[in-house]
Design an enzyme around this catalytic site. Structure first.
Site, mmCIF file in Angstrom:
data_model
loop_
_atom_site.group_PDB
_atom_site.id
_atom_site.type_symbol
_atom_site.label_atom_id
_atom_site.label_comp_id
_atom_site.label_asym_id
_atom_site.label_seq_id
_atom_site.Cartn_x
_atom_site.Cartn_y
_atom_site.Cartn_z
ATOM 1 N N LYS A 1 0.836 -1.204 0.000
ATOM 2 C CA LYS A 1 0.000 0.000 0.000
ATOM 3 C C LYS A 1 0.875 1.259 0.000
ATOM 4 C CE LYS A 1 -3.822 0.728 -0.562
ATOM 5 N NZ LYS A 1 -4.725 -0.302 -1.071
ATOM 6 N N LYS B 1 -7.203 -11.948 -13.193
ATOM 7 C CA LYS B 1 -8.446 -12.275 -12.500
ATOM 8 C C LYS B 1 -9.576 -11.395 -13.011
ATOM 9 C CE LYS B 1 -7.598 -12.169 -7.862
ATOM 10 N NZ LYS B 1 -7.870 -12.389 -6.454
ATOM 11 N N LYS C 1 -13.933 -5.726 -11.767
ATOM 12 C CA LYS C 1 -15.241 -5.107 -11.950
ATOM 13 C C LYS C 1 -15.292 -4.124 -13.104
ATOM 14 C CE LYS C 1 -15.451 -5.779 -7.223
ATOM 15 N NZ LYS C 1 -15.190 -5.322 -5.889
#
Ligand code: TRP
Length: 328
Positions: free
Chosen positions: A115, A197, A200
């Site tokens: 992060k 993968k 959205k």
């Protein structure tokens, strides 16, 4: 009858077919498993605010995820479905855990390091660092021992165990050991780049709430491989193998049977049929979703009831914890 299950989902947008086949399907199986004594699922809205979010739309975003899970078959009578922020015992226990968790345990976590790198240090605040402590509290506040999560969460579960163990050592046996169970069933790939993968964004994934025409369009536009045979060969035909996997999982037909059915047929015949398989599979979900969206009061009542049940359990743990540490 001995497993206590807990899992959390971040409210980061609508669910797609990959989420359903990968994780939600497993949660529903666990909720119906005779070994399960307790199962609690939470939309972790306090985790969600550790990364950028829009306060104007955030509660709607949380509700979208709740609706998706209810429509997908989470039965709140069997497994309470809660908003993390509505069960304040989670954050209360996190505070207590903060006092026994060395900062170095958190700084060395790969998720934290990533992060920091990803944002070039821009979002370094206490919340990012402390994220896994709240996660440990989510799990242990219900004395859960089984957590369905993906491999990316493994380090967080290890930390949960370290915190639980340290607490037990310092203040007496209180928390159980926690194990993960693979939440990932099938790994469904992106329709546009079948080595990634399913996500959205754009045409990459099929949202559970996409309407039939959108689904048809997305499948039509899905990339295919060279050649024209409909065969399952993940090495050489990753795109087609992904589409075959989706067909197989949704229709419950064996891949071999599907290959036979489509021998001599074209990619576009196969894709047209696959689109109908997906549309039909999603129909009951979408009907339920529509019904729930039109009855938000009822959904609110379901949540309130779930959260009350969860609070009762969590409050018992907290009482014991406070007694053990002498803050009572
Ligand atoms: N960190 C998890 C994720 O990103 C979400 C989460 C928060 C969670 N609390 C949890 C998962 C407790 C399992 C148990 O997916």
């Amino acid at each position: 009858m001995s497993n206590k299950i807990f899992s959390g989902i971040r409210p980061s947008g609508k669910l797609h077919l990959g989420n359903y086949l990968g994780a939600i399907k497993n949660w529903i199986a666990l909720q119906n498993d005779p070994q399960t004594e307790q199962a609690i699922y939470a939309v972790v809205d306090y985790h969600g605010i550790t990364t950028p979010f829009d306060p104007k739309t955030y509660s709607k975003q949380v509700m979208d995820v709740i609706l998706d899970y209810l429509a997908a078959g989470i039965d709140p009578e069997k497994s309470p479905l809660i908003r993390q922020s509505h069960v304040p015992e989670h954050t209360e226990l996190a505070w207590i855990f903060n006092t026994i968790t060395p900062v170095s345990w958190l700084e060395r976590l790969p998720t934290y390091k990533e992060k920091i790198e990803e944002t070039q240090g821009k979002y370094t605040h206490m919340g990012i660092l402390d994220y896994p402590v709240l996660m440990a509290a989510d799990i242990l506040v219900y004395k859960s021992n089984l957590v369905p999560v993906g491999d990316d969460q493994k380090a967080h579960i290890d930390l949960t165990n370290e915190i639980g163990k340290k607490f037990n050592h310092m203040f007496g046996e209180t928390f159980p050991a926690v194990k993960t169970i693979k939440a990932e069933g099938a790994r469904i790939k992106s329709l546009q780049s079948p080595t990634k993968k399913m996500s959205k964004s754009g045409d990459e994934g099929i949202a559970l709430t996409d309407d039939p025409d959108t689904i048809r369009e997305k499948i039509k536009k899905a990339v295919t491989d060279s050649g024209k045979e409909i065969t399952f060969d993940p090495e050489n035909k990753p795109a087609l193998s992904n589409l075959l996997t989706i067909y197989h999982l949704l229709s419950e037909k064996e891949i071999k049977t599907i290959e036979k059915d489509y021998a001599g047929k074209s990619y576009s015949d196969f894709k047209a049929d696959l689109a109908e398989v997906v549309v039909n599979f999603l129909k009951p979900f979408q009907d339920k979703h529509r019904e729930l969206s039109n009855n938000l009061d009822q959904v609110e009542a379901i949540l309130k009831k779930s959260e009350e049940k969860a609070r009762n359990l969590a409050a018992q743990t907290l009482q014991e914890v406070r007694k053990n540490i002498g803050v009572n």
